[in-house]
Motif scaffolding. Structure first.
Motif, PDB file in Angstrom:
ATOM      1  N   SER A  33       0.811  -1.212   0.000  1.00 27.29           N
ATOM      2  CA  SER A  33       0.000   0.000   0.000  1.00 27.29           C
ATOM      3  C   SER A  33       0.848   1.268   0.000  1.00 27.29           C
ATOM      4  O   SER A  33       0.328   2.358  -0.288  1.00 27.29           O
ATOM      5  CB  SER A  33      -0.932   0.009   1.218  1.00 27.29           C
ATOM      6  OG  SER A  33      -0.180  -0.081   2.419  1.00 27.29           O
ATOM      7  N   ALA A  93      -6.839  -3.413  -5.815  1.00 30.48           N
ATOM      8  CA  ALA A  93      -6.123  -2.801  -4.690  1.00 30.48           C
ATOM      9  C   ALA A  93      -5.406  -1.522  -5.114  1.00 30.48           C
ATOM     10  O   ALA A  93      -5.423  -0.514  -4.398  1.00 30.48           O
ATOM     11  CB  ALA A  93      -5.133  -3.806  -4.107  1.00 30.48           C
ATOM     12  N   GLN A 149      -7.904   1.336  -5.593  1.00 30.02           N
ATOM     13  CA  GLN A 149      -8.434   1.880  -4.353  1.00 30.02           C
ATOM     14  C   GLN A 149      -7.391   2.661  -3.563  1.00 30.02           C
ATOM     15  O   GLN A 149      -7.744   3.590  -2.824  1.00 30.02           O
ATOM     16  CB  GLN A 149      -8.982   0.735  -3.480  1.00 30.02           C
ATOM     17  CG  GLN A 149     -10.141  -0.020  -4.093  1.00 30.02           C
ATOM     18  CD  GLN A 149     -11.390   0.839  -4.247  1.00 30.02           C
ATOM     19  OE1 GLN A 149     -11.588   1.801  -3.497  1.00 30.02           O
ATOM     20  NE2 GLN A 149     -12.229   0.495  -5.219  1.00 30.02           N
ATOM     21  N   LYS A 150      -6.102   2.309  -3.713  1.00 31.90           N
ATOM     22  CA  LYS A 150      -5.051   2.920  -2.911  1.00 31.90           C
ATOM     23  C   LYS A 150      -4.332   4.069  -3.614  1.00 31.90           C
ATOM     24  O   LYS A 150      -3.465   4.698  -3.009  1.00 31.90           O
ATOM     25  CB  LYS A 150      -4.012   1.862  -2.516  1.00 31.90           C
ATOM     26  CG  LYS A 150      -4.516   0.861  -1.498  1.00 31.90           C
ATOM     27  CD  LYS A 150      -4.815   1.536  -0.168  1.00 31.90           C
ATOM     28  CE  LYS A 150      -5.281   0.553   0.874  1.00 31.90           C
ATOM     29  NZ  LYS A 150      -5.543   1.203   2.187  1.00 31.90           N
TER      30      LYS A 150
END
Length: 339
Positions: free
Chosen positions: A48, A93, A96-97
């Motif tokens: 992330s 992912a 979204q990040k």
């Protein structure tokens, strides 16, 4: 002042590709398609934080586009189903990040739309609800940008994208041969072959030797498919099995080398014992081998003919007699004692 080149390329980033392949490699070792397993690997690798440290908005937008394109590459064929699932989870992912607002969309070309729909149908038939939910979530949030070309075409840009080598460990295995061997197609082929032979015997009466097909076609086809499946099992092993097989091969080669060295030492030791019991070399008589003149002539190396000197070539050009003590009055090369 010249314009500063961008840090990240418009097409691919090799360091990002290495990290993505490492993430998908760990996901492949889990032997699962659940999003829970993927998220645990995502947190362990701290993926992330991939968008942190980029100062300018232009570089951040460019890097987001490159990251999403890299994840999309593993979502499409020819990779295996598990790797494609990992690519889908990675796209979700990263989308979204990402820190860029509004978020960068995932470019999905028209030629890849069929592969995406086939993947979705296979997931629904197999009952993988995690995969279906993540895909539908991307569609409902309008994460996909349906385009005609996979890359953005602009003026004075690179037309041919850089093609990176595909990871062979992520490629999907060909199951067509295995499905052919497991079904009743071989029995049908055998029945058709027998019917053909029966009709040929009834028509020709056993007098014709003409054959359109081979009589052992079914058995040869089965042997070929079995050989292909054996080769496929050897070359498409998991990483752990491949590593164990490599260690076994290294151990066998080292043991073979040790046996070879021991045999060489044993032979040299036995020859040394035989040589120490005999007389010294200086007391041995040399064996004279009779050789014919032809052999001596062949052994002798041919001598190179020496070219004539400058004086001899000058005499030959001017047609000067070369008898001893004879010099003409006009010769400039006469020695002082002969004058």
């Amino acid at each position: 002042m010249p314009r500063r080149p961008p840090i990240y390329s418009e097409l691919c980033d090799p360091l990002l590709t290495e990290d993505v392949e490492e993430l998908l490699g760990h996901f492949q070792q889990r032997d699962s398609v659940r999003y829970q397993d993927f998220s645990s690997i995502w947190r362990e690798m701290r993926f992330s934080e991939i968008f942190l440290g980029i100062s300018t908005q232009s570089e951040l937008r460019r890097f987001c586009r490159v990251a999403l394109d890299t994840a999309l590459k593993y979502f499409l064929p020819p990779y295996s189903y598990q790797i494609r699932v990992g690519g889908l989870y990675l796209m979700f992912a990263l989308y979204q990040k990402q820190l860029f607002k509004p978020p960068v969309n995932i470019r999905l070309a028209l030629r890849d739309w069929t592969h995406a729909q086939t993947f979705l149908i296979d997931s629904v038939d197999s009952g993988h609800h995690d995969v279906v939910y993540v895909y539908q979530k991307l569609v409902f949030t309008k994460a996909f940008h349906f385009t005609a070309m996979p890359q953005l075409l602009t003026f004075q840009k690179q037309r041919k994208p850089k093609r990176q080598a595909m990871c062979t460990e992520f490629l999907g295995r060909t199951t067509a041969v295995q499905d052919l061997l497991s079904t009743n197609i071989l029995e049908e082929v055998k029945n058709v072959q027998g019917l053909y032979e029966t009709l040929k015997q009834a028509t020709m009466g056993g007098q014709s030797h003409v054959a359109v097909t081979h009589s052992d076609f079914t058995s040869r086809l089965e042997d070929t498919m079995s050989e292909f499946l054996t080769w496929q099992e050897k070359n498409f092993l998991p990483q752990g099995s491949r590593k164990d097989r490599h260690e076994e091969e290294v151990g066998e080669s080292s043991s073979r080398r040790a046996r070879l060295l021991s045999s060489i030492k044993q032979k040299s030791y036995s020859s040394h014992q035989e040589g120490s019991g005999s007389r010294s070399r200086r007391h041995r008589h040399l064996e004279v081998v009779d050789s014919t003149p032809q052999q001596v002539q062949r052994a002798a190396a041919p001598r190179r003919k020496k070219p004539p000197s400058l004086r001899a070539r000058t005499w030959k050009t001017l047609r000067v007699p070369q008898e001893d003590g004879v010099f003409l009055p006009w010769m400039m090369s006469a020695m002082e004692k002969d004058e």
